[in-house]
Design a protein around this motif. Structure first.
Motif, PDB file in Angstrom:
ATOM      1  N   SER A  68       0.816  -1.219   0.000  1.00  0.00           N
ATOM      2  CA  SER A  68       0.000   0.000   0.000  1.00  0.00           C
ATOM      3  C   SER A  68       0.848   1.267   0.000  1.00  0.00           C
ATOM      4  N   ILE A  69       2.174   1.110   0.067  1.00  0.00           N
ATOM      5  CA  ILE A  69       3.087   2.260   0.129  1.00  0.00           C
ATOM      6  C   ILE A  69       3.694   2.488  -1.258  1.00  0.00           C
ATOM      7  N   PRO A  70       3.459   3.639  -1.874  1.00  0.00           N
ATOM      8  CA  PRO A  70       3.929   3.869  -3.250  1.00  0.00           C
ATOM      9  C   PRO A  70       5.402   3.572  -3.475  1.00  0.00           C
ATOM     10  N   ASP A  71       6.268   3.960  -2.544  1.00  0.00           N
ATOM     11  CA  ASP A  71       7.705   3.756  -2.734  1.00  0.00           C
ATOM     12  C   ASP A  71       8.121   2.294  -2.616  1.00  0.00           C
ATOM     13  N   LEU A  72       7.225   1.435  -2.100  1.00  0.00           N
ATOM     14  CA  LEU A  72       7.582   0.034  -1.877  1.00  0.00           C
ATOM     15  C   LEU A  72       6.684  -0.945  -2.624  1.00  0.00           C
ATOM     16  N   GLU A  73       5.651  -0.438  -3.282  1.00  0.00           N
ATOM     17  CA  GLU A  73       4.625  -1.322  -3.832  1.00  0.00           C
ATOM     18  C   GLU A  73       5.136  -2.289  -4.895  1.00  0.00           C
ATOM     19  N   SER A  74       6.244  -1.960  -5.559  1.00  0.00           N
ATOM     20  CA  SER A  74       6.747  -2.838  -6.616  1.00  0.00           C
ATOM     21  C   SER A  74       7.971  -3.652  -6.204  1.00  0.00           C
ATOM     22  N   VAL A  75       8.388  -3.543  -4.941  1.00  0.00           N
ATOM     23  CA  VAL A  75       9.551  -4.299  -4.470  1.00  0.00           C
ATOM     24  C   VAL A  75       9.199  -5.789  -4.404  1.00  0.00           C
ATOM     25  N   PRO A  76       9.998  -6.663  -5.019  1.00  0.00           N
ATOM     26  CA  PRO A  76       9.708  -8.102  -4.934  1.00  0.00           C
ATOM     27  C   PRO A  76       9.736  -8.591  -3.489  1.00  0.00           C
ATOM     28  N   ILE A  77       8.735  -9.387  -3.121  1.00  0.00           N
ATOM     29  CA  ILE A  77       8.657  -9.964  -1.777  1.00  0.00           C
ATOM     30  C   ILE A  77       8.652 -11.483  -1.900  1.00  0.00           C
ATOM     31  N   ILE A  78       9.635 -12.112  -1.269  1.00  0.00           N
ATOM     32  CA  ILE A  78       9.714 -13.573  -1.240  1.00  0.00           C
ATOM     33  C   ILE A  78       9.399 -14.030   0.179  1.00  0.00           C
ATOM     34  N   ILE A  79       8.364 -14.845   0.316  1.00  0.00           N
ATOM     35  CA  ILE A  79       7.985 -15.377   1.618  1.00  0.00           C
ATOM     36  C   ILE A  79       8.831 -16.610   1.922  1.00  0.00           C
ATOM     37  N   LEU A  80       9.411 -16.638   3.126  1.00  0.00           N
ATOM     38  CA  LEU A  80      10.118 -17.818   3.634  1.00  0.00           C
ATOM     39  C   LEU A  80       9.407 -18.222   4.918  1.00  0.00           C
ATOM     40  N   SER A  81       8.691 -19.341   4.895  1.00  0.00           N
ATOM     41  CA  SER A  81       7.843 -19.665   6.040  1.00  0.00           C
ATOM     42  C   SER A  81       7.735 -21.166   6.263  1.00  0.00           C
ATOM     43  N   GLY A  82       7.507 -21.515   7.527  1.00  0.00           N
ATOM     44  CA  GLY A  82       7.251 -22.906   7.869  1.00  0.00           C
ATOM     45  C   GLY A  82       5.805 -23.300   7.654  1.00  0.00           C
ATOM     46  N   GLN A  83       4.944 -22.318   7.359  1.00  0.00           N
ATOM     47  CA  GLN A  83       3.532 -22.620   7.108  1.00  0.00           C
ATOM     48  C   GLN A  83       3.396 -23.303   5.750  1.00  0.00           C
ATOM     49  N   GLN A  84       2.723 -24.439   5.750  1.00  0.00           N
ATOM     50  CA  GLN A  84       2.600 -25.236   4.538  1.00  0.00           C
ATOM     51  C   GLN A  84       1.162 -25.253   4.034  1.00  0.00           C
ATOM     52  N   GLY A  85       1.003 -25.646   2.787  1.00  0.00           N
ATOM     53  CA  GLY A  85      -0.330 -25.845   2.232  1.00  0.00           C
ATOM     54  C   GLY A  85      -0.786 -24.736   1.306  1.00  0.00           C
ATOM     55  N   VAL A  86      -1.793 -25.078   0.509  1.00  0.00           N
ATOM     56  CA  VAL A  86      -2.320 -24.168  -0.505  1.00  0.00           C
ATOM     57  C   VAL A  86      -2.901 -22.907   0.119  1.00  0.00           C
ATOM     58  N   GLU A  87      -3.575 -23.033   1.250  1.00  0.00           N
ATOM     59  CA  GLU A  87      -4.223 -21.870   1.868  1.00  0.00           C
ATOM     60  C   GLU A  87      -3.208 -20.797   2.243  1.00  0.00           C
ATOM     61  N   ALA A  88      -2.094 -21.214   2.851  1.00  0.00           N
ATOM     62  CA  ALA A  88      -1.054 -20.252   3.243  1.00  0.00           C
ATOM     63  C   ALA A  88      -0.444 -19.590   2.018  1.00  0.00           C
ATOM     64  N   HIS A  89      -0.160 -20.392   0.994  1.00  0.00           N
ATOM     65  CA  HIS A  89       0.416 -19.850  -0.238  1.00  0.00           C
ATOM     66  C   HIS A  89      -0.546 -18.858  -0.891  1.00  0.00           C
ATOM     67  N   SER A  90      -1.806 -19.260  -1.016  1.00  0.00           N
ATOM     68  CA  SER A  90      -2.797 -18.431  -1.705  1.00  0.00           C
ATOM     69  C   SER A  90      -2.999 -17.100  -0.995  1.00  0.00           C
ATOM     70  N   LYS A  91      -3.065 -17.136   0.333  1.00  0.00           N
ATOM     71  CA  LYS A  91      -3.256 -15.901   1.094  1.00  0.00           C
ATOM     72  C   LYS A  91      -2.084 -14.950   0.874  1.00  0.00           C
ATOM     73  N   ALA A  92      -0.869 -15.497   0.889  1.00  0.00           N
ATOM     74  CA  ALA A  92       0.319 -14.664   0.685  1.00  0.00           C
ATOM     75  C   ALA A  92       0.315 -14.022  -0.704  1.00  0.00           C
ATOM     76  N   TYR A  93      -0.037 -14.805  -1.712  1.00  0.00           N
ATOM     77  CA  TYR A  93      -0.068 -14.264  -3.077  1.00  0.00           C
ATOM     78  C   TYR A  93      -1.157 -13.200  -3.220  1.00  0.00           C
ATOM     79  N   ARG A  94      -2.303 -13.427  -2.592  1.00  0.00           N
ATOM     80  CA  ARG A  94      -3.385 -12.437  -2.678  1.00  0.00           C
ATOM     81  C   ARG A  94      -2.978 -11.108  -2.052  1.00  0.00           C
ATOM     82  N   LEU A  95      -2.126 -11.154  -1.046  1.00  0.00           N
ATOM     83  CA  LEU A  95      -1.701  -9.941  -0.348  1.00  0.00           C
ATOM     84  C   LEU A  95      -0.473  -9.293  -0.980  1.00  0.00           C
ATOM     85  N   GLY A  96       0.034  -9.886  -2.070  1.00  0.00           N
ATOM     86  CA  GLY A  96       1.099  -9.210  -2.810  1.00  0.00           C
ATOM     87  C   GLY A  96       2.446  -9.884  -2.857  1.00  0.00           C
TER      88      GLY A  96
END
Length: 220
Positions: A68-96
């Motif tokens: 939501s921050i203009p200066d950061l909105e296009s910065v690539p974000i890579i999630i590194l998490s112990g949370q597994q499964g489609v739901e966790a992945h999908s939520k992260a992708y939906r949020l950017g």
């Protein structure tokens, strides 16, 4: 050296990532979402590695706030998490989020994703239309290779129009991107656009006013 921000509450994971990436990239590390966000606003990283299981504000909310921050909105974000499964992945992708790797991750895969994201981001940061080049990373614009003398606000207006070439950019969008929370009149925006027009008059693009809507950058 390219800049990466690591937001991870585990000291062991921070040390692991530091050992893996420290010789290749300039690293900043924070252990909470709040400190990570503050650091991101200051250093403007070229890529963010983000854990989801952060204290107080989790990685999902932080990812959403970054987008939501203009200066950061296009910065690539890579999630590194112990949370597994489609739901966790999908939520992260939906949020950017751009990518999601489950822990424990393969080091070579992470390195390949980082390299790919930074290579692509670099192409997006410097674009040329005709004789005008805009370097978003370094905050510079050039006509036929000669740097233009733009004020910071003039450059930001050019940048937001540049990212939406041939599309109308509303006054509200320009106001939010350039002046953030400071209230200014339409006249102030018009004056800055007029000054910018004069400075790019030799360029192969022009700024067109769209009545009651905003402005559009068009190629000649």
């Amino acid at each position: 050296m390219r800049t990466i921000l690591i937001i991870e509450d585990s000291e062991d994971q921070r040390n692991l990532l530091g050992s893996l990436l420290g010789s290749r990239y300039r690293l900043f590390m924070e252990g909470t979402a709040e400190e990570g966000l503050k650091r991101a606003l200051v250093v403007k990283p070229e890529l963010i590695l983000l854990d989801l299981g952060l204290p107080e504000m989790d990685g999902y909310e932080l990812c959403n706030r970054i987008r939501s921050i203009p200066d950061l909105e296009s910065v690539p974000i890579i999630i590194l998490s112990g949370q597994q499964g489609v739901e966790a992945h999908s939520k992260a992708y939906r949020l950017g989020a751009d990518n999601y790797l489950e822990k424990p991750f393969e080091k070579e895969e992470l390195l390949a994703i980082i390299e790919s994201k930074l290579k692509y981001a670099n192409k997006l940061m410097r674009k040329t239309i005709g004789n005008l080049t805009v370097d978003l990373k370094n905050g510079a614009a050039m006509i036929n290779g000669e740097k233009l003398d733009l004020t910071p606000k003039e450059f930001k207006i050019l940048a937001i129009l540049w990212e939406s070439v041939d599309q109308v950019v509303s006054r509200e969008a320009i106001l939010k991107y350039v002046w953030d929370k400071t209230h200014v009149s339409d006249r102030v925006i018009d004056n800055h656009v007029t000054a910018l027009r004069k400075k790019i008059k030799e360029a192969s693009v022009r700024i067109e006013s769209i009545y009651a809507q905003g402005y559009k950058l068009l190629s000649n």
